[in-house]
Design a protein around this motif. Structure first.
Motif, PDB file in Angstrom:
ATOM      1  N   THR A  35      46.932  46.042  36.923  1.00 39.12           N
ATOM      2  CA  THR A  35      46.182  46.444  38.117  1.00 39.12           C
ATOM      3  C   THR A  35      45.051  45.484  38.456  1.00 39.12           C
ATOM      4  O   THR A  35      44.698  45.313  39.626  1.00 39.12           O
ATOM      5  N   HIS A  36      44.471  44.834  37.451  1.00 42.24           N
ATOM      6  CA  HIS A  36      43.393  43.871  37.717  1.00 42.24           C
ATOM      7  C   HIS A  36      43.919  42.666  38.495  1.00 42.24           C
ATOM      8  O   HIS A  36      43.287  42.218  39.462  1.00 42.24           O
ATOM      9  N   GLU A  38      46.608  42.557  40.365  1.00 46.53           N
ATOM     10  CA  GLU A  38      47.011  42.992  41.704  1.00 46.53           C
ATOM     11  C   GLU A  38      45.805  43.161  42.616  1.00 46.53           C
ATOM     12  O   GLU A  38      45.832  42.776  43.790  1.00 46.53           O
ATOM     13  N   HIS A  39      44.746  43.739  42.077  1.00 47.64           N
ATOM     14  CA  HIS A  39      43.528  43.907  42.883  1.00 47.64           C
ATOM     15  C   HIS A  39      42.921  42.562  43.239  1.00 47.64           C
ATOM     16  O   HIS A  39      42.491  42.335  44.382  1.00 47.64           O
ATOM     17  N   GLU A  42      44.812  40.969  46.035  1.00 46.77           N
ATOM     18  CA  GLU A  42      44.497  41.601  47.316  1.00 46.77           C
ATOM     19  C   GLU A  42      43.144  41.132  47.847  1.00 46.77           C
ATOM     20  O   GLU A  42      42.979  40.889  49.049  1.00 46.77           O
ATOM     21  N   LEU A  43      42.172  41.005  46.946  1.00 44.61           N
ATOM     22  CA  LEU A  43      40.854  40.520  47.354  1.00 44.61           C
ATOM     23  C   LEU A  43      40.932  39.102  47.906  1.00 44.61           C
ATOM     24  O   LEU A  43      40.299  38.782  48.916  1.00 44.61           O
ATOM     25  N   HIS A  46      42.517  39.028  51.249  1.00 47.18           N
ATOM     26  CA  HIS A  46      41.591  39.558  52.249  1.00 47.18           C
ATOM     27  C   HIS A  46      40.564  38.506  52.668  1.00 47.18           C
ATOM     28  O   HIS A  46      40.364  38.269  53.869  1.00 47.18           O
ATOM     29  N   GLU A 248      38.969  39.118  39.995  1.00 47.84           N
ATOM     30  CA  GLU A 248      38.565  40.391  40.586  1.00 47.84           C
ATOM     31  C   GLU A 248      37.045  40.469  40.688  1.00 47.84           C
ATOM     32  O   GLU A 248      36.488  40.864  41.717  1.00 47.84           O
ATOM     33  N   ALA A 252      35.007  40.368  44.249  1.00 44.50           N
ATOM     34  CA  ALA A 252      34.777  41.767  44.619  1.00 44.50           C
ATOM     35  C   ALA A 252      33.620  41.933  45.588  1.00 44.50           C
ATOM     36  O   ALA A 252      33.666  42.754  46.501  1.00 44.50           O
TER      37      ALA A 252
END
Length: 344
Positions: A35-36, A38-39, A42-43, A46, A248, A252
């Motif tokens: 999950t790290h 993947e996040h 996405e960041l 973005h 991440e 973030a």
């Protein structure tokens, strides 16, 4: 000893260390399927305004460069690059070891022009013996360059136009991308790069990560099987979450660019300090690799207290020396250096 020779002297900012410590005893899936990661992807998509981009994490710069280049080129193709390029001088023949030739072009600025690339491609495709010659399949540039110079938006647009004209991919090595973006001389932002190339990297090793580089892929063909090339080239980290947690954290809340701005601001201060003390530069720019020219006596004197790179010898016996700032450079150390250069 106060060290200025490179921009990867320290580990990572406390935020990254604390994030790794917090995730340390989690049970995460391996090989970046956590999950790290993947996040983090996405960041990055973005902030780059590139929702369709494929993002991959690798461990180091040379490994990243050779994996991107080898995955993109056919066996008979080579990569066009400035003669000063990292892949041509500081990777121990890593690109050639993949079976691909670096087609280097001489340049005084560390940069390629669209016209230089067009001429290489034109000569190849007009050559009667093209079948017997390595075919240009990619163009490699870096932002910043190996001598700290910056490409403008217009310069990269011209290069990319030529690349599309001759159906070659454009790869931008962003090992120092954040430092370049935050330079007062830059007219580019992070979300410009997906529009200006087929693949680029966002450096972590030199810009706040313990280790790691992010590859952002826009080209659809390159996206398809890139992960297989990462594995084959030894770049697939079993504990991939370590890369995910770092990127991440860096992306973030804007930490990545805040760290880059710190280095860029101190680079300006360093440049102004050398200039006001009467020093000239091998190349005059405002990025985090400053290249003042020192005499042997000056270099020896500064070397008693500071470490820096001997970048090049000049015919008059002077040296081009490299002083780097980074996310971790302390302003008081820059001030101490500038005080001492006034005395030599």
């Amino acid at each position: 000893m106060i060290r200025f020779e490179c921009d990867y002297l320290e580990g990572a900012p406390v935020q990254v260390i604390e994030a790794i410590a917090k995730a340390n005893m989690e049970q995460n899936a391996g090989y970046g399927e956590d999950t790290h990661c993947e996040h983090a992807k996405e960041l990055i998509r973005h902030v780059c305004d590139a929702p369709e981009a494929k993002v991959a994490f690798l461990v180091g710069g040379t490994q990243t460069n050779l994996t991107v280049i080898a995955s993109a080129l056919k066996s008979y193709q080579g990569v066009i690059a400035p003669q000063t390029a990292h892949i041509n001088n500081h990777e121990t023949g890593a690109i050639e070891a993949t079976g691909h030739k670096v087609l280097s072009i001489p340049t005084d600025t560390g940069k390629l022009t669209g016209e230089q690339i067009r001429e290489v491609c034109r000569q190849y495709w007009n050559d009667t013996h093209a079948l017997h010659i390595v075919q240009p399949g990619m163009v490699y540039i870096s932002q910043t360059t190996e001598i700290g110079t910056l490409y403008s938006r217009r310069e990269i647009e011209e290069i990319y136009t030529v690349c599309r004209e001759y159906h070659v991919l454009l790869f931008i090595d962003g090992a120092r991308l954040g430092y370049g973006i935050e330079s007062p001389e830059s007219d580019l932002k992070l979300n410009d790069f997906p529009k200006l190339c087929d693949v680029f990297t966002i450096g972590g090793t030199k810009q706040g990560a313990l280790f790691g580089e992010a590859v952002v892929i826009l080209d659809e063909t390159l996206k398809q099987e890139f992960s297989y090339h990462v594995k084959q080239r030894g770049g697939l980290l079993a504990k991939g979450w370590l890369l995910g947690v770092q990127f991440e954290t860096l992306f973030a809340d804007g930490l990545y660019m805040k760290l880059a701005k710190h280095a860029a601001d101190l680079a300006v201060k360093l440049h102004q300090g050398f200039a006001s003390s009467g020093f000239s530069f091998y190349v005059d720019h405002l990025t985090n690799q400053q290249l003042p020219i020192l005499t042997q006596e000056q270099a020896k004197k500064l070397g008693e207290k500071y470490s820096f790179d001997y970048f090049a010898d000049l015919n008059n016996g002077s040296f081009v020396c490299r002083f780097c700032t980074s996310w971790a450079t302390q302003e008081e150390n820059v001030e101490a250096l500038l005080t001492d250069i006034k005395k030599i």
